[in-house]
Scaffold this active site. Structure first.
Site: not given
Length: 262
Positions: A52-53, A154
């Protein structure tokens, strides 16, 4: 038609790419093999060998040039790939056919006058360094100029429908089908039970104002930079789209259940 094959810089992947190129040429196609994204050009379709990257990084370049692509999963999950390793023959059959092309919306972010484009998501996360080891950030959100909330968290994730099954889903966001005309804003570890993901039309412009702390910004996992002070960040739908070749335009939910339950 001129075809391209992209592979990660591994010897076995290179050998596979060259073998596939020979098969395509034996069937009458002209083929160029790439291992560097910046060299992708002069082709009408692109076959991507990788996880996927890899597909995300290549899709960014392909979208710029409006080149349709198809992926063969050489990684782990392979949610963006149409085929798995070992199904290269099926991939070539589809690759060289008059198959459907689906459009996937992308995000555009402008940082200091530089525009960047992403298929999955843009993540804004609290900065961590020796001087500031931890701490939540304060972010004020506007959607088309209307106040949508103040978040102490965050960070925040802004995801496309394609990216809704990635980082956003892990952070508690919902799944959106790829053809949904929407984006999703997902808080990361919000300091309030009232903070929940917001799905909004992709025709809207999202404006984020930093009210506390510092943010590190990532696009599809790539680091874009850090912002602090009274900064306003604008994110909107990109004019360009990613083009994906597919065997089954209506097969999204089958792939979703197969991959998510993997």
């Amino acid at each position: 038609m001129k075809f391209g094959i992209f592979y990660n810089d591994k010897q076995t992947d290179r050998e596979n790419a060259l073998n596939l190129a020979r098969i395509i040429e034996e069937r009458g196609g002209e083929t160029i093999v790439f291992s560097c994204i910046s060299e992708i050009k002069g082709i009408e379709r692109l076959l991507v060998l990788g996880g996927d990257g890899t597909v995300l990084r290549v899709a960014k370049k392909a979208a710029e040039m409006q080149i349709p692509l198809i992926g063969v999963n050489y990684g782990n999950l392979g949610f963006l790939a149409e085929f798995e390793r070992g199904e290269e023959d099926k991939a070539i059959d589809l690759f060289m056919s008059d198959c459907p092309v689906v459009r996937r919306s992308m995000l555009e972010i402008d940082l200091d006058g530089k525009k960047s484009f992403f298929l999955n998501e843009i993540s804004l996360l609290h900065s961590v360094n020796e001087q500031r080891p931890s701490g939540i950030v304060g972010i004020s959100v506007e959607i088309d100029g209307s106040k949508a909330g103040d978040f102490s968290a965050d960070g925040l994730i802004v995801a496309t429908p394609t990216g809704s099954t990635a980082y956003s889903l892990s952070a508690g966001g919902c799944v959106m089908t790829p053809d949904s005309p929407t984006f999703i804003l997902t808080p990361v570890c919000a300091f309030s039970l009232r903070s929940r993901p917001i799905v909004f039309p992709d025709s809207c412009t999202l404006t984020l104002s930093l009210t506390k702390g510092a943010l590190m910004i990532y696009g599809d996992g790539d680091y874009l930079g850090q912002v602090s002070g009274e900064r306003r960040i604008t994110i909107k739908k990109a004019e360009r789209t990613a083009l994906l070749l597919t065997a089954a335009p209506n097969g999204y939910f089958r792939r979703l259940t197969e991959k998510i339950n993997h």
